[in-house]
Design a protein around this motif. Structure first.
Motif, PDB file in Angstrom:
ATOM      1  N   GLY A  45     -24.394  80.550 -15.766  1.00 45.66           N
ATOM      2  CA  GLY A  45     -25.117  80.973 -14.571  1.00 45.66           C
ATOM      3  C   GLY A  45     -25.173  82.485 -14.471  1.00 45.66           C
ATOM      4  N   GLY A  47     -23.846  84.631 -11.610  1.00 41.53           N
ATOM      5  CA  GLY A  47     -22.611  85.246 -11.132  1.00 41.53           C
ATOM      6  C   GLY A  47     -22.060  84.426  -9.983  1.00 41.53           C
ATOM      7  N   PRO A  48     -20.800  84.625  -9.648  1.00 39.78           N
ATOM      8  CA  PRO A  48     -20.186  83.851  -8.567  1.00 39.78           C
ATOM      9  C   PRO A  48     -20.845  84.144  -7.219  1.00 39.78           C
ATOM     10  N   GLU A  52     -17.492  80.449  -4.871  1.00 39.94           N
ATOM     11  CA  GLU A  52     -16.847  80.676  -6.173  1.00 39.94           C
ATOM     12  C   GLU A  52     -15.840  81.816  -6.061  1.00 39.94           C
ATOM     13  N   PRO A  58     -16.214  78.444 -11.077  1.00 43.67           N
ATOM     14  CA  PRO A  58     -17.672  78.558 -11.128  1.00 43.67           C
ATOM     15  C   PRO A  58     -18.368  77.344 -10.502  1.00 43.67           C
ATOM     16  N   PHE A  59     -19.528  77.581  -9.933  1.00 44.59           N
ATOM     17  CA  PHE A  59     -20.409  76.500  -9.450  1.00 44.59           C
ATOM     18  C   PHE A  59     -19.661  75.438  -8.622  1.00 44.59           C
ATOM     19  N   HIS A 172     -32.403  77.559 -12.567  1.00 48.77           N
ATOM     20  CA  HIS A 172     -31.106  77.623 -11.882  1.00 48.77           C
ATOM     21  C   HIS A 172     -31.061  76.541 -10.801  1.00 48.77           C
TER      22      HIS A 172
HETATM   23  N1  URA Z   1     -24.605  80.513  -8.964  1.00 45.32           N
HETATM   24  C1  URA Z   1     -24.277  81.010 -10.174  1.00 45.32           C
HETATM   25  O1  URA Z   1     -25.095  81.578 -10.876  1.00 45.32           O
HETATM   26  N2  URA Z   1     -23.021  80.864 -10.579  1.00 45.32           N
HETATM   27  C2  URA Z   1     -22.081  80.245  -9.864  1.00 45.32           C
HETATM   28  O2  URA Z   1     -20.944  80.162 -10.322  1.00 45.32           O
HETATM   29  C3  URA Z   1     -22.454  79.735  -8.606  1.00 45.32           C
HETATM   30  C4  URA Z   1     -23.714  79.875  -8.181  1.00 45.32           C
END
Ligand code: URA
Ligand code: SF4
Length: 206
Positions: A45, A47-48, A52, A58-59, A172
């Motif tokens: 992905g 970024g946090p 997160e 993550p996610f 995404h």
């Molecule tokens: N969106 C992201 O790109 N990464 C994550 O860890 C959470 C949401």
């Protein structure tokens, strides 16, 4: 095999205390990434986000729930894959990470990739895609597999040989949360993943 697992866990541990870029001052926790050290598939992905950053994983927010559903839709579990991000600390107010933050954080992800040596990398969204394949557009590249030779750039990886990795970009999950047609496209693209893995296995044309 043991060494490989240790080294990935070691990278995650080192990442957790990283202070190399300005995001160190605004983050709550580093989000190194998580999953199987021998995963065939890595999801990357951008970024946090807030959740997160709070949990160090993550996610785990709304987009993460959708990612879990997508992974389950191809009969896999979160534990069967590896999930990481381009930057490992949350940019304030979820702004886009700055180019210097992305560049500074990149060696951590590269080390994870060279430790795991996945068959397939799935960049999630245009920011992640741009880091791996700068000339690709998500609108035309999504759901299509691309063979690449992934070369190390980080100083401590320069002795590593390039590795064959197939990229399979997807939208995404956050973009699909409130967009039904994008959600459909995302599920449809995911349905191709088992076949792509099978073709990689047999070294057949993708
Ligand atoms: N969106 C992201 O790109 N990464 C994550 O860890 C959470 C949401
Ligand atoms: Fe380190 Fe990456 Fe966090 Fe910056 S974003 S402090 S480089 S882990």
């Amino acid at each position: 095999m043991k060494k490989k697992i240790n080294s990935l866990r070691e990278i995650e541990k080192e990442t957790r205390v990283c202070t190399l870029c300005a995001l160190k001052s605004t983050r709550t926790q580093v989000v190194p990434g998580e999953g199987l050290a021998t995963a065939e598939i890595m999801f990357i992905g951008e970024g946090p986000g807030k959740n997160e950053d709070e949990q160090g994983r993550p996610f785990v927010g709304a987009a993460g729930k959708l990612l879990d559903q997508l992974i389950e839709s191809i009969s896999l579990k979160r534990e069967d894959v590896y999930i990481a991000n381009i930057v490992k600390c949350r940019p304030p107010n979820n702004r886009d990470p700055l180019p210097e933050e992305v560049a500074t954080c990149w060696p951590w992800l590269e080390k994870q990739i060279f430790s795991i040596k996945p068959k397939l990398i799935i960049p999630l969204g245009r920011h992640s895609l741009a880091r791996f394949l700068p000339n690709a557009q998500i609108s035309s590249a999504h759901g299509k597999a691309m063979r690449t030779l992934f070369k190390p750039t980080a100083n401590d990886l320069l002795s590593e040989s390039p590795i064959k990795i197939v990229f399979f970009p997807c939208y995404h999950p956050a973009a699909a949360l409130y967009n039904g047609s994008l959600r459909e496209v995302l599920f449809k693209d995911f349905r191709k993943i088992p076949k792509v893995l099978e073709l990689i296995e047999k070294e057949k044309q993708l």
